[in-house]
Design a protein around this motif. Sequence first.
Motif, PDB file in Angstrom:
ATOM      1  N   PRO A 242       0.838  -1.209   0.000  1.00  0.00           N
ATOM      2  CA  PRO A 242       0.000   0.000   0.000  1.00  0.00           C
ATOM      3  C   PRO A 242       0.872   1.258   0.000  1.00  0.00           C
ATOM      4  CG  PRO A 242      -0.782  -1.592   1.614  1.00  0.00           C
ATOM      5  CD  PRO A 242       0.547  -2.097   1.127  1.00  0.00           C
ATOM      6  N   GLY A 243       0.463   2.228  -0.775  1.00  0.00           N
ATOM      7  CA  GLY A 243       1.230   3.472  -0.853  1.00  0.00           C
ATOM      8  C   GLY A 243       2.295   3.452  -1.919  1.00  0.00           C
ATOM      9  N   ARG A 244       2.542   2.273  -2.485  1.00  0.00           N
ATOM     10  CA  ARG A 244       3.504   2.184  -3.583  1.00  0.00           C
ATOM     11  C   ARG A 244       2.831   1.489  -4.755  1.00  0.00           C
ATOM     12  NH1 ARG A 244       9.007  -0.406  -2.071  1.00  0.00           N
ATOM     13  NH2 ARG A 244       9.714   0.997  -3.717  1.00  0.00           N
ATOM     14  N   THR A 245       3.394   1.634  -5.940  1.00  0.00           N
ATOM     15  CA  THR A 245       2.864   0.970  -7.125  1.00  0.00           C
ATOM     16  C   THR A 245       3.977   0.200  -7.798  1.00  0.00           C
ATOM     17  OG1 THR A 245       3.367   2.757  -8.668  1.00  0.00           O
ATOM     18  CG2 THR A 245       1.281   2.915  -7.462  1.00  0.00           C
ATOM     19  N   ALA A 246       3.585  -0.622  -8.750  1.00  0.00           N
ATOM     20  CA  ALA A 246       4.583  -1.414  -9.473  1.00  0.00           C
ATOM     21  C   ALA A 246       5.594  -0.532 -10.183  1.00  0.00           C
ATOM     22  CB  ALA A 246       3.891  -2.330 -10.486  1.00  0.00           C
ATOM     23  N   ALA A 247       5.202   0.723 -10.452  1.00  0.00           N
ATOM     24  CA  ALA A 247       6.129   1.620 -11.148  1.00  0.00           C
ATOM     25  C   ALA A 247       7.355   1.940 -10.311  1.00  0.00           C
ATOM     26  CB  ALA A 247       5.408   2.914 -11.511  1.00  0.00           C
ATOM     27  N   HIS A 248       7.278   1.705  -8.968  1.00  0.00           N
ATOM     28  CA  HIS A 248       8.423   1.971  -8.116  1.00  0.00           C
ATOM     29  C   HIS A 248       9.449   0.834  -8.165  1.00  0.00           C
ATOM     30  CE1 HIS A 248       5.420   4.691  -6.105  1.00  0.00           C
ATOM     31  NE2 HIS A 248       6.462   5.483  -6.185  1.00  0.00           N
ATOM     32  N   ARG A 249       9.060  -0.302  -8.708  1.00  0.00           N
ATOM     33  CA  ARG A 249       9.980  -1.430  -8.768  1.00  0.00           C
ATOM     34  C   ARG A 249      11.065  -1.157  -9.801  1.00  0.00           C
ATOM     35  NH1 ARG A 249       6.208  -5.883 -10.536  1.00  0.00           N
ATOM     36  NH2 ARG A 249       8.168  -6.965 -10.816  1.00  0.00           N
ATOM     37  N   PRO A 250      12.315  -1.448  -9.482  1.00  0.00           N
ATOM     38  CA  PRO A 250      13.388  -1.153 -10.433  1.00  0.00           C
ATOM     39  C   PRO A 250      13.307  -1.981 -11.703  1.00  0.00           C
ATOM     40  CG  PRO A 250      14.231  -2.413  -8.570  1.00  0.00           C
ATOM     41  CD  PRO A 250      12.829  -2.000  -8.208  1.00  0.00           C
ATOM     42  N   ASP A 251      12.604  -3.139 -11.651  1.00  0.00           N
ATOM     43  CA  ASP A 251      12.533  -3.989 -12.840  1.00  0.00           C
ATOM     44  C   ASP A 251      11.248  -3.765 -13.630  1.00  0.00           C
ATOM     45  OD1 ASP A 251      10.925  -5.033 -10.838  1.00  0.00           O
ATOM     46  OD2 ASP A 251      11.139  -7.090 -11.563  1.00  0.00           O
ATOM     47  N   ALA A 252      10.462  -2.783 -13.231  1.00  0.00           N
ATOM     48  CA  ALA A 252       9.191  -2.547 -13.915  1.00  0.00           C
ATOM     49  C   ALA A 252       9.393  -1.568 -15.065  1.00  0.00           C
ATOM     50  CB  ALA A 252       8.156  -1.999 -12.942  1.00  0.00           C
ATOM     51  N   ASP A 253       9.150  -2.048 -16.294  1.00  0.00           N
ATOM     52  CA  ASP A 253       9.230  -1.123 -17.419  1.00  0.00           C
ATOM     53  C   ASP A 253       7.875  -0.438 -17.605  1.00  0.00           C
ATOM     54  OD1 ASP A 253       7.742  -3.190 -18.396  1.00  0.00           O
ATOM     55  OD2 ASP A 253       9.253  -3.895 -19.814  1.00  0.00           O
ATOM     56  N   SER A 254       7.821   0.509 -18.519  1.00  0.00           N
ATOM     57  CA  SER A 254       6.614   1.315 -18.644  1.00  0.00           C
ATOM     58  C   SER A 254       5.438   0.474 -19.143  1.00  0.00           C
ATOM     59  CB  SER A 254       6.873   2.458 -19.619  1.00  0.00           C
ATOM     60  OG  SER A 254       7.222   1.951 -20.891  1.00  0.00           O
ATOM     61  N   SER A 255       4.242   0.804 -18.669  1.00  0.00           N
ATOM     62  CA  SER A 255       3.037   0.115 -19.090  1.00  0.00           C
ATOM     63  C   SER A 255       1.918   1.135 -19.189  1.00  0.00           C
ATOM     64  CB  SER A 255       2.664  -0.990 -18.095  1.00  0.00           C
ATOM     65  OG  SER A 255       2.351  -0.415 -16.836  1.00  0.00           O
ATOM     66  N   PRO A 256       0.893   0.857 -19.969  1.00  0.00           N
ATOM     67  CA  PRO A 256      -0.175   1.842 -20.149  1.00  0.00           C
ATOM     68  C   PRO A 256      -1.111   1.954 -18.958  1.00  0.00           C
ATOM     69  CG  PRO A 256      -0.661  -0.148 -21.383  1.00  0.00           C
ATOM     70  CD  PRO A 256       0.725  -0.313 -20.835  1.00  0.00           C
ATOM     71  N   TYR A 257      -1.053   1.040 -18.007  1.00  0.00           N
ATOM     72  CA  TYR A 257      -1.928   1.100 -16.843  1.00  0.00           C
ATOM     73  C   TYR A 257      -1.118   1.417 -15.596  1.00  0.00           C
ATOM     74  CZ  TYR A 257      -0.120  -3.655 -16.347  1.00  0.00           C
ATOM     75  OH  TYR A 257       0.711  -4.748 -16.247  1.00  0.00           O
ATOM     76  N   ALA A 258      -1.814   1.909 -14.570  1.00  0.00           N
ATOM     77  CA  ALA A 258      -1.159   2.247 -13.303  1.00  0.00           C
ATOM     78  C   ALA A 258      -2.133   1.997 -12.169  1.00  0.00           C
ATOM     79  CB  ALA A 258      -0.712   3.702 -13.301  1.00  0.00           C
ATOM     80  N   PHE A 259      -1.615   1.479 -11.060  1.00  0.00           N
ATOM     81  CA  PHE A 259      -2.431   1.223  -9.881  1.00  0.00           C
ATOM     82  C   PHE A 259      -2.358   2.407  -8.929  1.00  0.00           C
ATOM     83  CE2 PHE A 259      -3.662  -2.974 -10.906  1.00  0.00           C
ATOM     84  CZ  PHE A 259      -2.605  -3.583 -11.554  1.00  0.00           C
ATOM     85  N   GLU A 260      -3.483   2.701  -8.317  1.00  0.00           N
ATOM     86  CA  GLU A 260      -3.574   3.833  -7.404  1.00  0.00           C
ATOM     87  C   GLU A 260      -4.323   3.392  -6.146  1.00  0.00           C
ATOM     88  OE1 GLU A 260      -5.793   6.644  -9.627  1.00  0.00           O
ATOM     89  OE2 GLU A 260      -4.294   6.850 -11.225  1.00  0.00           O
ATOM     90  N   HIS A 261      -3.788   3.774  -4.980  1.00  0.00           N
ATOM     91  CA  HIS A 261      -4.475   3.480  -3.716  1.00  0.00           C
ATOM     92  C   HIS A 261      -5.345   4.661  -3.338  1.00  0.00           C
ATOM     93  CE1 HIS A 261      -2.345  -0.270  -2.661  1.00  0.00           C
ATOM     94  NE2 HIS A 261      -1.345   0.272  -3.337  1.00  0.00           N
ATOM     95  N   GLY A 262      -6.585   4.385  -2.966  1.00  0.00           N
ATOM     96  CA  GLY A 262      -7.507   5.420  -2.553  1.00  0.00           C
ATOM     97  C   GLY A 262      -8.288   4.992  -1.333  1.00  0.00           C
TER      98      GLY A 262
END
Length: 302
Positions: A242-262
């Motif tokens: 929680p509070g982080r997304t896959a985009a913060h992972r060093p091995d995650a390349d760009s993707s058209p979707y993004a997860f958001e915590h609300g």
Amino acid sequence: MAKDSEVVHGYPHLDTVRAAITALHRRLSPEGVLSYAPSVLPSDVAFADQDDLHLGAQRVAHALVQHLRLPEARVIVSFREMHHAASVELTAGPEYFIELNDRFRTHRRDIGAALAHEIMHVLLHRLDLSFPGTRANEILTDTATTYLGAGWLLLDAFREDSLSSQKLGYLTPEEFGYVLAKRAIAFDEDPSPWFTSPQGYTAYAKGRALALRDAQRPPLTTAGWTGRHRYAKERRYALENPGRTAAHRPDADSSPYAFEHGPDGLRVSFPCPTCHQRIRVPVRGRVRARCGLCRTILECDT
């Protein structure tokens, strides 16, 4: 309008192209966009060598003014030596003045393409729709010309062989093909019979492959197994962090979707495959989403 001496290929302007498609839907509304059907037909803009140069140019210009739903006005076309392929004087009317490069005197098959781009400048001016910067604004113009049914002429003007090349406009041939395919999907058209340029048709086929992939990405149910597997992995990471997304992972390349915590839990955002407006839906399995901009109904597995 620019005339490139060395043709660039690929998709260097794709982000701006997609932003232009979104801007058209915002400015015109879904019904307004769909009112530009069908595309301008080859018979409407045909220009034979035996046709009178100026009368023929006026006739083609008038057909394009009608197709682009501009107020009835006289388009005055002249020819002169110039660096660019064409230019237009943007005024409130009732007459529009367009200058074409002298080379079109002997390359009449491409006059329709040059006029389409310049007349689109007039329409965008009347709509008060523009992007900051000359290049971005020209990309908007090429995209709008194509998406509203006249830009297949620009792609058909692309020719390339081992000795020479010709391309009109700022988009690459593949980008023209991409936008043309996006229109073909949205309007249920098949522009392939209209091409006289084999290189233009090849570029259309390449752009169409990319356009089809827009509708085959997670969280859409039409996504392939590889995309679904990666989506599940990144969704699990987002749920466990929680509070982080896959985009913060060093091995995650760009993707058209993004997860958001609300406050209501995890959500996923992704671009609409039709208009590229971002859509946000809760992560809770099968969801039917409706794009708030173009109103496309999307089946998702979040």
